[in-house]
Design a protein around this motif. Structure first.
Motif, PDB file in Angstrom:
ATOM      1  N   ASP A  13       0.832  -1.204   0.000  1.00 58.41           N
ATOM      2  CA  ASP A  13       0.000   0.000   0.000  1.00 58.41           C
ATOM      3  C   ASP A  13       0.865   1.253   0.000  1.00 58.41           C
ATOM      4  N   LEU A  14       1.911   1.272   0.814  1.00 58.73           N
ATOM      5  CA  LEU A  14       2.794   2.437   0.881  1.00 58.73           C
ATOM      6  C   LEU A  14       3.485   2.701  -0.453  1.00 58.73           C
ATOM      7  N   HIS A  17       0.612   2.153  -3.916  1.00 54.82           N
ATOM      8  CA  HIS A  17      -0.661   2.859  -4.007  1.00 54.82           C
ATOM      9  C   HIS A  17      -0.589   4.296  -3.496  1.00 54.82           C
ATOM     10  N   ARG A  18      -0.207   4.455  -2.262  1.00 52.80           N
ATOM     11  CA  ARG A  18      -0.246   5.796  -1.676  1.00 52.80           C
ATOM     12  C   ARG A  18       0.932   6.669  -2.068  1.00 52.80           C
ATOM     13  N   HIS A  19       2.074   6.072  -2.375  1.00 50.69           N
ATOM     14  CA  HIS A  19       3.267   6.861  -2.689  1.00 50.69           C
ATOM     15  C   HIS A  19       3.945   6.349  -3.960  1.00 50.69           C
ATOM     16  N   ASP A  20       3.151   6.064  -4.961  1.00 54.23           N
ATOM     17  CA  ASP A  20       3.665   5.542  -6.219  1.00 54.23           C
ATOM     18  C   ASP A  20       4.314   6.672  -7.007  1.00 54.23           C
ATOM     19  N   ARG A  21       5.602   6.647  -7.121  1.00 52.38           N
ATOM     20  CA  ARG A  21       6.353   7.683  -7.837  1.00 52.38           C
ATOM     21  C   ARG A  21       6.202   7.558  -9.354  1.00 52.38           C
ATOM     22  N   PRO A 111       9.549   9.915   0.056  1.00 51.87           N
ATOM     23  CA  PRO A 111       8.237  10.499   0.372  1.00 51.87           C
ATOM     24  C   PRO A 111       8.259  11.136   1.755  1.00 51.87           C
TER      25      PRO A 111
END
Length: 136
Positions: A13-14, A17-21, A111
């Motif tokens: 998820d990290l 999804h949430r921090h996909d560069r 991030p």
């Protein structure tokens, strides 16, 4: 759900999804991520289409499509291989090298949640990730 499955889900998820560069890179460069990845693989030096396909984990016809588009954009060039005139070498142009460098900068920027950790927490996370990397 096991604890390992829970932790794996959190990691996915990290990162995915949430921090996909990848999204930031594709938006900044106006290129699909596979095209950006191709530029980054070519930045150290020219490769044949077959070598590039192998590094991208794609087949040669798809790699040719990727390279055709990058060439049309002026980001790569093709030349005859010096040892085998039937093969071509693909190399980044100066504009392609800059795009690859920009992608590298975006992808390597930590991030905010990671930058917010203190030194001890970062050291512990680094130790655990190093341990995991050695396990594979």
């Amino acid at each position: 759900m096991t604890e390992a499955e829970r932790v794996w889900a959190l990691m996915q998820d990290l990162v995915l999804h949430r921090h996909d560069r990848r999204k930031a890179v594709t938006e900044a460069l106006g290129l699909s991520f596979v095209k950006t990845k191709a530029l980054r693989r070519l930045a150290p030096g020219p490769l044949t289409l077959g070598e590039l396909a192998e590094l991208l984990h794609t087949d040669r016809p798809y790699t040719t499509i990727v390279v055709d588009d990058l060439e049309q954009r002026g980001l790569v060039s093709r030349t005859v291989h010096p040892d085998d005139r039937r093969r071509r070498l693909v190399a980044v142009t100066p504009a392609g090298a800059e795009a690859a460098a920009a992608a590298g900068r975006l992808l390597s920027e930590p991030p905010p949640f990671l930058a917010a950790l203190d030194g001890d927490e970062l050291a512990e996370l680094g130790r655990l990730l190093t341990k995991l990397d050695g396990a594979g």
